[in-house]
Design an enzyme around this catalytic site. Structure first.
Site, PDB file in Angstrom:
ATOM      1  CB  SER A  59      -5.169  -6.993   9.870  1.00 50.65           C
ATOM      2  OG  SER A  59      -4.337  -6.046  10.503  1.00 50.65           O
TER       3      SER A  59
ATOM      4  N   GLY B 231      -3.619  -0.567  21.145  1.00 50.70           N
ATOM      5  CA  GLY B 231      -3.367   0.870  20.951  1.00 50.70           C
ATOM      6  C   GLY B 231      -3.402   1.330  19.504  1.00 50.70           C
ATOM      7  CE  LYS B 232      -5.788  -3.093  16.115  1.00 50.91           C
ATOM      8  NZ  LYS B 232      -5.920  -3.544  17.526  1.00 50.91           N
ATOM      9  CB  SER B 233      -8.199   2.966  17.492  1.00 55.76           C
ATOM     10  OG  SER B 233      -8.757   1.845  16.864  1.00 55.76           O
TER      11      SER B 233
ATOM     12  N   GLY C 207      -2.312  -5.437  15.288  1.00 56.26           N
ATOM     13  CA  GLY C 207      -2.018  -5.811  16.672  1.00 56.26           C
ATOM     14  C   GLY C 207      -3.267  -6.308  17.370  1.00 56.26           C
TER      15      GLY C 207
END
Lengths: 209, 209
Positions: B86, B17-19, B12
């Site tokens: 990514s 908010g991935k981490s 994303g």
């Protein structure tokens, strides 16, 4: 499995026999149902260290990356087997400090014998001065001071070295209990039937004839 | 555990908010007894990708290294959680092809909301032209075409997103059977006592108040 992941860290001169033993050990442990990753030097260079060269700094960085992946694999409960030359004691000790279950195997072989084997033809180039900074010729190999095991590939058969490694792993409590009898703990614990079964299995794996 | 390793691949925009989700998910799965490695973008850059920059080529190489370590961790029976941006579909699909159990989670959030959050202050710099090639501003983010799950961090609470991820893992048969009832399979399967126990546990982990 024992649910303890660990790393078998092979170290030794070029052509000392690290990769051969790593491959045999990987097959043996996989045959016992353990999850194993063989962090072969060439694969690691391709997957993690493109762009790094062979200066001391770059070699150290390469070893640190191997150490990181071995740590991850061990933490996940797997067995990591590494077979990079890893000539410098300090970086090996960094790996030992990072990895919870670290089994250092010094693959010992006189440099004269390694030069005779010269698996990749690199000693020849180093002796001709075509390669600089080659371990064992014009770059140092710092022998481990206190490895978990020394195998002598000039004196032992491959199978003897593997048996010694398995014996060490067993002594350290790293092998699954119900699988260790057949090979790692000596003849007295093994019945004739068990030995025959083990040999059949080994024949299947191509270890014995 | 189920003995199936797998990888949860978060993808994303920056500040989507991935981490945060990766950290919460890691704690949740570790709490269930699974071996977990959280391949945080910053740690991976430090351990595997020193010297790589932010060109497309270098970012692709960084993602390939993350993919390799995630594959190793999954193969060992562990859970790898990745949270690199990514942005390119092709490289994510390479990771999918390499990793046996691959769960792609698209962490969706409108770029306007991400810009408001701007966790690391990088959108501000990119919008001011101080950073070039920033994903979402002047470099593309290619949304997944067929992810295993989309979470909407602008619409859902963190806990709702985590519940959705757990539900997906459960549906895919990747969670240990005796641990999944309490949260992942909806209210009807959970008694009041079980729910209270789960909430107590979550409070202990700091997830709910």
């Amino acid at each position: 499995m024992s649910n303890k992941g660990f790393t078998v860290w092979m170290t030794g001169l070029p052509s000392s026999g690290k990769s051969t033993l790593a491959g045999l050990l990987a097959a043996e442990l996989q045959g016992r149902g353990l999850p194993v990753v063989n962090l072969d030097g060439d694969e690691v260079r391709m997957r993690l260290s493109k762009g790094l060269g062979f200066s001391k700094e770059d070699r150290d960085e390469n070893i640190r990356r191997i150490s990181y992946v071995a740590r991850v694999a061990s933490d996940m409960g797997g067995v990591a087997i590494t077979s990079a030359i890893s000539p410098y004691r300090e970086i090996r000790d960094e790996a030992r400090a990072e990895i919870a279950q670290f089994v250092e195997v010094f693959v010992s072989c006189p440099v004269e014998v390694c030069i005779q084997r010269d698996v990749k033809g690199l000693y020849k180039k180093a002796l001709a001065g075509e390669i600089k900074g080659f371990t064992g010729i014009d770059d140092p190999y710092e022998e481990p001071l206190n490895p978990e095991l020394v195998v002598h590939t000039d004196l032992e058969s491959e199978q003897e070295s593997i048996d010694n490694i398995l014996g060490t792993l067993d002594r350290l409590g790293l092998l699954p209990k119900n699988e260790t009898n057949s090979r790692a703990t000596g003849a007295s614990a093994v019945s004739d039937d068990e030995r025959e079964q083990a040999l059949t299995k080994l024949r299947g794996l191509g270890y014995v004839e």
